[in-house]
Design a protein around this motif. Structure first.
Motif, mmCIF file in Angstrom:
data_model
loop_
_atom_site.group_PDB
_atom_site.id
_atom_site.type_symbol
_atom_site.label_atom_id
_atom_site.label_comp_id
_atom_site.label_asym_id
_atom_site.label_seq_id
_atom_site.Cartn_x
_atom_site.Cartn_y
_atom_site.Cartn_z
ATOM 1 N N ARG A 233 0.834 -1.207 0.000
ATOM 2 C CA ARG A 233 0.000 0.000 0.000
ATOM 3 C C ARG A 233 0.867 1.254 0.000
ATOM 4 O O ARG A 233 0.630 2.191 -0.769
ATOM 5 C CB ARG A 233 -0.918 -0.020 1.223
ATOM 6 N N VAL A 234 1.882 1.289 0.857
ATOM 7 C CA VAL A 234 2.778 2.437 0.911
ATOM 8 C C VAL A 234 3.535 2.584 -0.403
ATOM 9 O O VAL A 234 3.679 3.688 -0.946
ATOM 10 C CB VAL A 234 3.770 2.295 2.081
ATOM 11 N N ALA A 235 4.023 1.464 -0.922
ATOM 12 C CA ALA A 235 4.801 1.493 -2.154
ATOM 13 C C ALA A 235 3.995 2.021 -3.328
ATOM 14 O O ALA A 235 4.485 2.800 -4.148
ATOM 15 C CB ALA A 235 5.313 0.087 -2.460
ATOM 16 N N THR A 236 2.739 1.622 -3.424
ATOM 17 C CA THR A 236 1.886 2.065 -4.520
ATOM 18 C C THR A 236 1.561 3.550 -4.386
ATOM 19 O O THR A 236 1.653 4.313 -5.354
ATOM 20 C CB THR A 236 0.588 1.247 -4.544
ATOM 21 N N ALA A 237 1.213 3.977 -3.174
ATOM 22 C CA ALA A 237 0.852 5.371 -2.948
ATOM 23 C C ALA A 237 2.041 6.301 -3.171
ATOM 24 O O ALA A 237 1.881 7.447 -3.611
ATOM 25 C CB ALA A 237 0.308 5.550 -1.531
ATOM 26 N N SER A 238 3.244 5.814 -2.877
ATOM 27 C CA SER A 238 4.443 6.650 -2.961
ATOM 28 C C SER A 238 5.243 6.433 -4.238
ATOM 29 O O SER A 238 6.319 7.022 -4.394
ATOM 30 C CB SER A 238 5.347 6.376 -1.755
ATOM 31 N N ALA A 239 4.742 5.591 -5.122
ATOM 32 C CA ALA A 239 5.415 5.306 -6.399
ATOM 33 C C ALA A 239 6.857 4.852 -6.181
ATOM 34 O O ALA A 239 7.787 5.331 -6.828
ATOM 35 C CB ALA A 239 5.361 6.533 -7.319
ATOM 36 N N TRP A 240 7.031 3.913 -5.268
ATOM 37 C CA TRP A 240 8.371 3.359 -5.053
ATOM 38 C C TRP A 240 8.911 2.751 -6.334
ATOM 39 O O TRP A 240 8.162 2.266 -7.183
ATOM 40 C CB TRP A 240 8.312 2.263 -3.996
ATOM 41 N N VAL A 241 10.227 2.762 -6.434
ATOM 42 C CA VAL A 241 10.895 2.105 -7.556
ATOM 43 C C VAL A 241 11.872 1.089 -6.993
ATOM 44 O O VAL A 241 12.224 1.123 -5.816
ATOM 45 C CB VAL A 241 11.648 3.114 -8.446
ATOM 46 N N GLN A 242 12.309 0.184 -7.853
ATOM 47 C CA GLN A 242 13.307 -0.799 -7.442
ATOM 48 C C GLN A 242 14.539 -0.680 -8.319
ATOM 49 O O GLN A 242 14.464 -0.256 -9.470
ATOM 50 C CB GLN A 242 12.745 -2.209 -7.501
#
Length: 258
Positions: A233-242
């Motif tokens: 949820r956090v990753a999607t909302a914050s547009a995390w990248v790898q």
């Protein structure tokens, strides 16, 4: 870098495997002959050049886990870094005090930049390694926060917290064994701690990378990133990248950090 949209969410855990053909869902069994048999339809068959990396299920108490294999010549070691969920001062007072005692100069310099914030909580992680550690190899740990972090355990480099230095930014591991890390999270006194902690975690980065002081070149492979439902949820909302490159490491987090 790969966009987070490519992460696969499976029930409560997202698993990203950057070996062979890429995405797997949870622990993957060894392929059988029938798995690669010629299909009856005309659809093309994609056969991985290497078997998918198999990982254990993410513990229910974990926030996320990053694991990868570091290879130096003929030697290799598997590193598995598991993050617990962020905790506030009331839940983890000893860890919060420990990072403040270990990194006072780093924290003071950051609070001068962010005068309205205060130490609010921590995110902790545990590293487990398997295999023979190549001599001269140094691995930097992205411990979740960006203010101050330190580690304890086998072959963790001593913290250097001199005035004007960045010795508490990224812990460094120089040998095999187990180690634990604590990373400070700041917060606004007028905002509920839980909200602060989630915002801080959203700006962090998590994982393993080659340290600049490594005496040997490291080739990273079999990078697997597992996200809990909260991390997804956090990753999607914050547009995390790898980030996963042969000579770089295995990381996920805020675009400005990874």
């Amino acid at each position: 870098m790969l966009p987070l949209a490519q992460l696969a969410l499976v029930t409560t855990v997202a698993v990203v495997a950057l070996a062979g053909c890429g995405v797997v869902a949870g622990p993957t069994p060894t392929p059988t002959e029938s798995a690669t048999s010629t299909p009856t339809t005309s659809a093309p068959v994609v056969v991985p050049t290497t078997p998918p990396t198999t990982v254990a299920a993410l513990p229910g108490t974990a926030f996320l886990r990053v694991s990868a294999t570091a290879e130096v010549g003929e030697q290799e070691v598997r590193l598995e870094l598991t993050f617990a969920r962020a905790q506030g001062a009331a839940s983890s007072p000893a860890d919060l005090q420990a990072v403040q005692d270990e990194c006072p100069n780093a924290i003071t310099s950051q609070l001068e930049i962010f005068p309205g914030l205060e130490p609010t909580g921590v995110i902790t992680s545990q590293l487990v390694t398997t295999g023979d550690w190549p001599e001269g190899m140094a691995v930097a740990i992205a411990a979740g926060g960006t203010i101050a972090s330190f580690g304890e355990g086998a072959d963790v480099a001593a913290t250097q917290d001199g005035v004007g230095t960045f010795g508490c930014t990224v812990p460094v591991v120089t040998g095999s064994g187990e180690a634990e890390f604590v990373s400070l999270l700041l917060g606004d006194p007028v905002i509920p701690d839980r909200t602060d902690l989630e915002q801080q975690v959203a700006q962090g980065y998590f994982g393993l990378e080659t340290d600049a002081r490594s005496a040997v070149d490291i080739r990273w492979r079999d990078c697997v990133i597992q996200l809990s439902s909260a991390a997804q949820r956090v990753a999607t909302a914050s547009a995390w990248v790898q980030q996963a490159q042969g000579g770089f490491g295995c990381l996920i987090g805020d675009q400005g950090s990874v």
